[in-house]
Design a protein around this motif. Structure first.
Motif, short mmCIF file in Angstrom:
data_model
loop_
_atom_site.label_atom_id
_atom_site.label_comp_id
_atom_site.label_asym_id
_atom_site.label_seq_id
_atom_site.Cartn_x
_atom_site.Cartn_y
_atom_site.Cartn_z
N LEU A 172 -5.36 -2.70 -10.62
CA LEU A 172 -4.30 -1.78 -11.02
C LEU A 172 -4.03 -1.84 -12.52
O LEU A 172 -3.72 -0.82 -13.14
CB LEU A 172 -3.02 -2.12 -10.25
CG LEU A 172 -1.84 -1.16 -10.40
CD1 LEU A 172 -2.21 0.23 -9.92
CD2 LEU A 172 -0.64 -1.68 -9.61
N GLY A 187 -4.67 -8.68 0.69
CA GLY A 187 -3.61 -7.82 0.15
C GLY A 187 -4.10 -6.83 -0.87
O GLY A 187 -5.29 -6.52 -0.98
N TYR A 188 -3.15 -6.32 -1.65
CA TYR A 188 -3.45 -5.31 -2.65
C TYR A 188 -4.39 -5.88 -3.72
O TYR A 188 -4.28 -7.05 -4.10
CB TYR A 188 -2.18 -4.83 -3.35
CG TYR A 188 -1.21 -4.08 -2.49
CD1 TYR A 188 -1.58 -3.53 -1.27
CD2 TYR A 188 0.12 -3.93 -2.88
CE1 TYR A 188 -0.68 -2.84 -0.49
CE2 TYR A 188 1.04 -3.25 -2.12
CZ TYR A 188 0.63 -2.70 -0.91
OH TYR A 188 1.52 -2.03 -0.13
N ASP A 189 -5.26 -5.05 -4.24
CA ASP A 189 -6.14 -5.44 -5.34
C ASP A 189 -5.37 -5.21 -6.64
O ASP A 189 -5.63 -4.28 -7.39
CB ASP A 189 -7.42 -4.62 -5.29
CG ASP A 189 -8.43 -5.07 -6.33
OD1 ASP A 189 -8.15 -6.05 -7.05
OD2 ASP A 189 -9.50 -4.44 -6.44
N LEU A 190 -4.40 -6.10 -6.89
CA LEU A 190 -3.51 -5.91 -8.04
C LEU A 190 -4.26 -5.94 -9.37
O LEU A 190 -3.91 -5.22 -10.30
CB LEU A 190 -2.42 -6.98 -8.04
CG LEU A 190 -1.26 -6.79 -7.06
CD1 LEU A 190 -0.26 -7.93 -7.23
CD2 LEU A 190 -0.57 -5.45 -7.29
#
Length: 454
Positions: free
Chosen positions: A194, A188-191
């Motif tokens: 961020l 998934g997203y590389d939170l």
């Protein structure tokens, strides 16, 4: 701040950890340089990520704005409140977990200082990859929020390269815990990425998993003098690509003259510019260092430190610069990121610009030449108000004209928000605002930071 919110904060974290004392708040509302003042209504010091989340919910529901504070070492007024904010300090989030010496990692609270983490790592023969002059005050949470660099960036990278996982309290009062024990996790997203460099605008980092590094068996340090800045830059370019490079630092002779006069710390070499380099590795790097210095256009003989005591003495020349800058009042600071080929031209033009706007000021240039990340400080700069703004705007324009960036390692904070478009396109800024709005639609978290308020 309303009586109801004050009572709620006391209920959440305890009376000992909430203050509305004007003297306490005044000390928390001035920035690290001493140039910029703000105002706040309360200080709250949560002791866990759950408490941080609860405080955020309470402030959001009460319509109170929140400014996050760690070690308060921001050089761009990133922790200075502008709206009678609630100050949320991470200082009690200071646990250092057990160090995994096999995987070389450790989990720490956001309020742990860089120096505390360095000591813990050194105790088991490891190294924390980010080092900076404010190590005794700067916290790892704040360093992650600005993606700090520092003295060892040329070897280990910025703070982002040290982070393996995060706990973050979001503006809606929820907590994201993004951790993984595996070396590759592409789910998934590389939170986590961020929040690194977001300067606390979309969440409060409460804990981090930090990558540690082996301690090099051998280390050798040298300072060389140069008559010409271009010659120093040529040497710095060679060193930054050398195997074993550990540090590559520029020192302006005006800085070392100040440290010699006021601190008794003199540069051991001649020249208008000095280059401090350090090589480290599993084998002795002295010969490699000597070969590279032999090819450089230096003034006189370099000073070389082959043992720890001699190396520390040379490092003192560089580290004393930060101490001496405030002797004549708060310096005016610029975080300059430039292509190496443009640094010499910028230095000449900057000197002329300072002479025009503030002839009594002493421009001092130093920093991380390996990355083109330099710190221009104007010592004895008595300008304020419109005159200071005029010089600041002119200097930022000059940085842009020389291909520079609005921010290198200090962040944007509130001091540089007017210049964000210098480095980011309108579409880029709109995308960042969309992220901010998605996480913080009420715009109450670090409202003075990064963006011009609408």
């Amino acid at each position: 701040m309303s009586t109801a919110l004050a009572a709620r904060l006391v209920e959440l974290v305890g009376a000992r950890h909430v203050s509305t004392d004007p003297d306490v708040l005044a000390g928390r509302c001035i920035d690290h340089t001493g140039r910029y003042l703000g105002r706040a209504s309360a200080l709250v010091r949560p002791g866990s990520d759950e408490e941080v989340a609860a405080v955020l919910r309470a402030c959001r529901d009460a319509g109170a704005r929140v400014t996050i504070q760690g070690g308060r070492t921001s050089l761009v007024a990133g922790t200075v409140p502008e709206h009678d904010d609630v100050l949320l300090s991470t200082e009690r989030l200071n646990d250092v977990g057990a160090i995994d010496t096999v995987e070389r990692r450790v989990r720490v609270g956001a309020g742990v200082t860089a120096a505390a983490l360095q000591r813990a790592a050194a105790g088991v023969g490891l190294v924390f990859g980010v080092d900076l002059a404010s190590r005794d005050s700067a916290t790892v949470g704040g360093m992650a929020s600005t993606n700090a660099g520092g003295l060892r960036t040329v070897r280990y990278g910025n703070m982002a390269e040290q982070i393996l996982g995060l706990d973050v309290a979001l503006p809606d009062g929820s907590v994201v815990r993004r951790h993984s024990e595996v070396r590759r996790d592409n789910t998934g997203y590389d939170l986590a990425s961020l929040f690194v460099g977001a300067e606390g605008t979309i969440g409060v980092i409460t804990a981090l998993d930090i990558r540690l590094h082996p301690t090099p068996a051998h280390r050798v340090t040298a300072i060389a003098g140069f008559a010409d800045l271009d010659a120093l830059i040529a040497a710095g370019r060679e060193f930054r690509d050398a195997d074993g490079i550990a540090a590559c630092e520029l020192i302006d002779s005006r800085a070392s003259a100040l440290t010699a006069e006021h601190l008794g710390v003199a540069a051991p070499v001649e020249g208008d510019w000095q280059l401090l380099v350090e090589l480290a590795g599993d084998t002795d790097q002295t010969e490699r260092l000597a070969d590279a210095l032999e090819r450089a256009d230096v003034v006189g003989e370099p000073a070389v430190g082959v043992d720890s005591i001699a190396s520390q003495r040379l490092w003192q020349v560089r580290e004393s610069v930060a101490e001496v800058l405030g002797l004549f009042g708060p310096p005016l600071k610029f975080d300059v990121s430039l292509p190496l080929a443009r640094i010499s031209g910028f230095a000449t033009a900057a000197n002329a610009l300072v002479a025009e706007h503030a002839p009594q000021a002493i421009p001092v240039l130093f920093g991380h030449i390996g990355e083109g990340n330099l710190h221009l400080n104007l010592v004895r700069c008595a300008l304020d108000g419109d005159k200071e703004k005029a010089l600041y705007a002119a200097m930022m324009a000059l940085i842009g004209e020389h291909g520079g960036n609005v921010s290198s390692e200090h962040g944007v904070g509130s001091r540089k928000r007017d210049y964000l478009s210098m480095s980011r396109t309108p579409a880029d800024i709109a995308a960042m605002r969309a992220v901010k709005n998605a996480f913080d639609p009420d715009g109450y978290l670090n409202p003075a930071v990064l963006f011009i308020e609408r």
